[in-house]
Scaffold this active site. Structure first.
Site: not given
Ligand code: NVA
Ligand code: CP
Length: 301
Positions: A104, A134, A219, A259, A287
């Site tokens: 990530r 997701q 979102d 999400c 998930r």
């Molecule tokens: N769009 C959000 C999704 C979090 C799972 C982000 O990137 O923070």
């Molecule tokens: N939806 C999602 O990816 O959640 P987290 O940021 O908690 O991993």
């Protein structure tokens, strides 16, 4: 099988996606029945988190444990990544030790560079560009509750962000209609939008997007890394909140997905996210099951 990565939904063919979702549903019921197996015994997943996470971390870690393997949590604060070790060196080192790596991070090209230097499968656990894991859970949830997404209408309300981009690619892969309503200046990237082809429509009108939709998604208005834009975004997105009035324009049996984490009172009201329309807890649980299917696909088949 030749080395495969999962950096976007385009890394799987539509057929592979369908098979993976079917397998996720099967793994979920096997786990519930206590008849799950351990196909990843002695396998190790490295998990690099350069942004926060609750669901992604816990679902991948649990998936590896339930499959008989192990997961290692790696954050920049506790590794040499935080002290500037090049991503390509990290990829070469880690991939000589572990069997799969989940990452990530912010810029998508950082993930692509990592994958280019990795000798084991790399999974996108969210970048600024997209969040394909997701989508696996979202698709699984829709299929469990309503059957195939093919030909269905999906409404995306709000930011043209990483989740929106993944919905665009999903519409292309699974042949559903996606109508996006984003405030001016917050639309999805044109190159991603183009990949959606005739499946995807962009406008600025949430009512038009939601009308007769089978699925309504939103979102947060400010994603991770955009915290300093929060106040400005609240102003720009004010008329893009998913509330009960907006949901009432969708089909009577429409589903609401998010999400998570959600900001009640911003992108969605409590009345919607805590209503019978909402399937966000099943979506979050999935998930785990869909990523088990993904890990099995990348590491066993
Ligand atoms: N769009 C959000 C999704 C979090 C799972 C982000 O990137 O923070
Ligand atoms: N939806 C999602 O990816 O959640 P987290 O940021 O908690 O991993």
């Amino acid at each position: 099988m030749a080395l495969r990565h999962f950096l976007t939904l385009l890394d799987l063919s539509p057929e592979e996606l369908h098979t993976l979702i079917k397998r996720a549903i099967e793994l979920k019921s096997r786990h519930a029945a206590g008849t799950g197996s351990e196909p990843l015994k002695n396998k190790v997943l490295g998990m690099i988190f350069e942004k926060s996470s609750t669901r992604t971390r816990v679902s991948f870690e649990t998936a590896m444990y339930q499959f008989g393997g192990h997961a290692i949590f790696l954050s920049p604060q506790d590794t040499q990544l935080g002290r500037g070790e090049p991503i390509e060196d990290t990829a070469r080192v880690l991939s000589r030790m572990v069997d799969c790596i989940m990452m990530r991070t912010h810029a998508h090209d950082r993930l692509e560079k990592f994958a280019a230097y990795s000798q084991v499968p790399v999974i996108n656990a969210l970048t600024d560009l997209c969040h394909p894991c997701q989508l696996l859970a979202d698709i699984q949830t829709f299929v469990e509750l309503r059957g195939s997404l093919q030909g269905k209408k999906v409404a995306w309300i709000g930011d043209g962000n990483n989740m929106c981009h993944s919905y665009i690619l999903a519409a292309h892969q699974l042949d559903f209609q996606l109508v996006i309503a984003s405030p001016p200046g917050y639309e999805p990237q044109p190159d991603v939008l183009k990949r959606g082809g005739s499946q995807v429509t962009l406008n600025h009108d949430p009512v038009e997007a939601v009308t007769a939709a089978d699925l309504v998604c939103t979102d947060v208005w400010a994603s991770m890394g955009q915290e300093q834009e929060q106040a400005k975004r609240i102003e720009a997105f004010r008329s893009y909140q998913v509330d009960l009035k907006l949901m009432s324009k969708a089909k009577p049996d429409a589903l609401f997905m998010h999400c998570l984490p959600a900001h009640r009172g911003e992108e969605v009201t409590a009345e919607v996210i805590d209503s019978p329309y909402s399937v966000v807890w099943q979506e979050a649980e999935n998930r785990l099951h869909s990523q088990k299917a993904l890990l099995e696909f990348l590491l066993v088949t």
